[in-house]
Scaffold this active site. Structure first.
Site, PDB file in Angstrom:
ATOM      1  N   TYR A   1      -2.673  -1.023  10.072  1.00  0.00           N
ATOM      2  CA  TYR A   1      -2.544  -1.100   8.614  1.00  0.00           C
ATOM      3  C   TYR A   1      -1.100  -0.853   8.195  1.00  0.00           C
ATOM      4  CZ  TYR A   1      -4.408  -0.839   3.840  1.00  0.00           C
ATOM      5  OH  TYR A   1      -4.696  -1.077   2.519  1.00  0.00           O
TER       6      TYR A   1
ATOM      7  N   SER B   1       0.844  -1.192   0.000  1.00  0.00           N
ATOM      8  CA  SER B   1       0.000   0.000   0.000  1.00  0.00           C
ATOM      9  C   SER B   1       0.876   1.237   0.000  1.00  0.00           C
ATOM     10  CB  SER B   1      -0.899   0.001   1.245  1.00  0.00           C
ATOM     11  OG  SER B   1      -1.538   1.251   1.433  1.00  0.00           O
TER      12      SER B   1
END
Length: 277
Positions: A155, A142
């Site tokens: 995350y 990401s």
């Protein structure tokens, strides 16, 4: 892997978003597909979109946080298709919350999917890729695998982990020269359901100074790149044997920011959050 025609690709999280777009893109290339997702309804919808491309398509409802289930799916993929050449560990979830208020159980839930799911998928399929004599591992990290920000500790931890794991794997494969390679993918804001389905804790709302739906809407406004564009970038990354694929202008900006301000970028983000409040 310049030519994807008549190859076999396994994709997790294929029931929507980037996974579905990749399935469609690869089917159009003549690539056979083994698709999985925890969402059986979404998976069936993807199957209907690719089945008319004249390729063999198999599906399986798989929770990537379940190691045994992933290993079983990998074995079934080879049994059904005879081999596998490409695995895309794409399945992922989102969650926001401060470290102080996020429960250990929430961390375990996210890491089970976003990190362990990638590791399980890589480990389960890698021997089959080597046996095929030609293969590629694509692991979806990401923009948050490039830099950290408040409310994203879980995350960030998972996506930084995916990045480090994949870069180490790529180096090992370069040394081995066994016909297999690996790419770490860093999407920015992609227009998928991940933001809509994200877990938002009360601490995140307090941190951002907004109500839950306002915070969710704010995240969604950052999703500017289409899943189709992301799929195209990933396929080209495989063809070019890229070590890293950045998707979207926000990912390229984040990469530049982290490179030029490797620690000072944190003050920039902190200031931005304070202004939002």
């Amino acid at each position: 892997m310049q030519n994807l025609s008549d190859r076999v690709a396994a994709i997790t999280g294929a029931g929507s978003g980037i996974g579905r777009a990749l399935a469609i893109r690869l089917a159009a290339e003549g690539c056979h597909l083994s698709l999985s997702d925890v969402d059986a309804v979404g998976l069936e919808a993807t199957h209907k979109l690719v089945v008319d491309h004249g390729v063999t398509v198999t599906t399986a409802t798989v929770d990537v946080a379940d190691r045994a289930a992933v290993e079983s799916w990998a074995d079934r993929t080879v049994a059904d298709h005879g081999r596998v050449n490409l695995v895309v560990n794409n399945a992922g979830v989102a969650m926001a919350g401060t470290v102080l208020d996020t429960t250990v159980e929430d961390y375990e839930w996210l890491m089970g999917i976003n990190f362990w799911g990638v590791l399980y998928g890589t480990k389960a399929f890698l021997p089959h890729l080597v046996a095929a004599g030609e293969g590629h591992v694509v692991n979806i990290s990401s923009i948050f695998g490039l830099f950290a920000q408040p409310s994203q500790s879980a995350y960030n931890a998972a996506k930084f982990g995916v990045r480090g794991f994949t870069e180490s794997l790529r180096q090992e494969l370069d040394v081995a020269r066994n016909g297999v390679s690996a790419t770490s993918v860093h999407p920015g804001g992609i227009a998928t359901n991940i933001a809509r389905n994200a877990r938002l804790g009360d601490s995140t709302v307090a941190l951002l100074g907004s109500q839950p739906e306002e915070a969710r809407s704010g995240f969604e406004r950052l999703l500017r790149t289409s899943a189709d564009a992301a799929a195209e970038s990933i396929v080209e990354g495989v063809r070019r044997n890229s070590r890293r694929v950045l998707i979207g202008p926000d990912a390229r900006l984040a990469d530049l920011l982290q490179r030029t301000l490797p620690s000072a970028y944190q003050r920039v983000l902190t200031t931005g959050v304070r202004l939002l409040r």
